[in-house]
Design a protein around this motif. Structure first.
Motif, PDB file in Angstrom:
ATOM      1  N   HIS A   4       0.854  -1.183   0.000  1.00 12.47           N
ATOM      2  CA  HIS A   4       0.000   0.000   0.000  1.00 12.47           C
ATOM      3  C   HIS A   4       0.890   1.233   0.000  1.00 12.47           C
ATOM      4  N   THR A   6       1.540   3.880   1.955  1.00  9.93           N
ATOM      5  CA  THR A   6       1.215   4.186   3.346  1.00  9.93           C
ATOM      6  C   THR A   6       1.030   5.678   3.586  1.00  9.93           C
ATOM      7  N   LEU A   9      -2.429   6.467   2.503  1.00 14.20           N
ATOM      8  CA  LEU A   9      -3.407   5.965   3.474  1.00 14.20           C
ATOM      9  C   LEU A   9      -3.463   6.844   4.716  1.00 14.20           C
ATOM     10  N   VAL A  53      -4.464  -1.332   8.365  1.00 16.05           N
ATOM     11  CA  VAL A  53      -4.243  -2.290   7.273  1.00 16.05           C
ATOM     12  C   VAL A  53      -3.873  -3.653   7.847  1.00 16.05           C
TER      13      VAL A  53
END
Length: 65
Positions: A4, A6, A9, A53
């Motif tokens: 991902h 990060t 996010l 996550v």
């Protein structure tokens, strides 16, 4: 853990918090923009996103990668 972005996010989580809080901090001040948070606060939001996550990712079975 799936790969991902990060930072994205963390920023997403921060933005969602700001929207839910009506753009105000706990003491009624305007929430600053992501760029104005400073490195340590951004890293804290990123760490929170990573924890989410990890907590919501399906458990890997033993012997798989």
């Amino acid at each position: 853990m799936a790969r991902h972005d990060t930072a994205a996010l963390g920023r997403l989580a921060f933005t969602a918090y700001g929207e839910q809080a009506g753009g105000l901090t706990h003491d009624g001040r305007r929430i600053p923009g992501w760029e104005d948070l400073g490195e340590s606060v951004q890293q804290a939001w990123i760490a929170a996103a990573i924890a989410i996550v990890r907590a919501t990712a399906p458990a890997r079975e033993e012997g798989t990668s």
